[in-house]
Write an enzyme that holds these catalytic residues in place. Sequence first.
Site, short mmCIF file in Angstrom:
data_model
loop_
_atom_site.label_atom_id
_atom_site.label_comp_id
_atom_site.label_asym_id
_atom_site.label_seq_id
_atom_site.Cartn_x
_atom_site.Cartn_y
_atom_site.Cartn_z
N LEU A 59 0.89 -1.16 0.00
CA LEU A 59 0.00 0.00 0.00
C LEU A 59 0.93 1.21 0.00
CD1 LEU A 59 -2.78 -0.91 2.63
CD2 LEU A 59 -2.97 -0.94 0.14
N ASP A 60 0.55 2.25 -0.72
CA ASP A 60 1.39 3.44 -0.79
C ASP A 60 1.55 4.09 0.58
OD1 ASP A 60 1.59 3.10 -3.52
OD2 ASP A 60 -0.10 4.45 -3.94
N TYR A 61 2.56 4.94 0.68
CA TYR A 61 2.88 5.68 1.91
C TYR A 61 1.64 6.41 2.45
CZ TYR A 61 5.79 8.74 4.88
OH TYR A 61 6.38 9.39 5.92
#
Length: 238
Positions: A101-103
């Site tokens: 999952l992205d930052y």
Amino acid sequence: MERLQKVIAMYGDYSRRKAEELIEKGKVLVNGEVVSELGSKVKSSDVIEVDGTILDKNRNFEYYLLNKPREVVTTTKDEHGRKTVVDLIDTDARIYPVGRLDYDTTGLLILTNDGVLANKLMHPSSKIDKVYVAKVNGKVDGSDVKKLRSGVIIDGRKTSKASVKIKKYNKKNNTTIVQLTIHEGRNHQVKKMFKALGYEVVKLKREKYANLDLNGLKVGEYRRLTFKEVTTLYSLVK
Ligand code: URA
């Protein structure tokens, strides 16, 4: 209680069909007794012998479901010293995230040290459903919903069919909340799908992954998966 063939497939690296075959051939013993009926159920304390080898149910695998907060990286170590998803979980096991999952994305993430399951879940052929809720700038219209459903070109390749629902349009901020179900796991997929149509994702959350949801977990909280949840994941990828 779980079905015997499921447990054998999970701990013994057999396919479900192979496990069933071994049971039918009388090659499976539960607590020293041959069990050749397919519907038999076992509990976690039962000793299961398959083809002469005791199933090692103490492989010390750990499975966690985390509600990932923003500003945490989905890796085991970050070269810039940022907090990682592994830092949030209190364990000595060498767990790692299943996928990314992205930052700035929140939501459901599985972490485990079971490489077999992790690889299978991440493999495109598994087609695991992932449900995302995105807040995007602008009003997403019907024709764009159709395009998202049938597939848009990202990185030179069309995305697979998706299920798309408009949840809400906020006139004041001119933003739309969209629920998107995809089974691919391409890099920044949701953001790129919207970008391909000229929208920017300003908030993104993963609400579901396969049979799992975030019920009862606040952002930053986590829990262990149950035996049943793990066996179900195995059954989805076999
Ligand atoms: N798609 C994205 O763009 N980002 C994520 O974090 C997950 C899916």
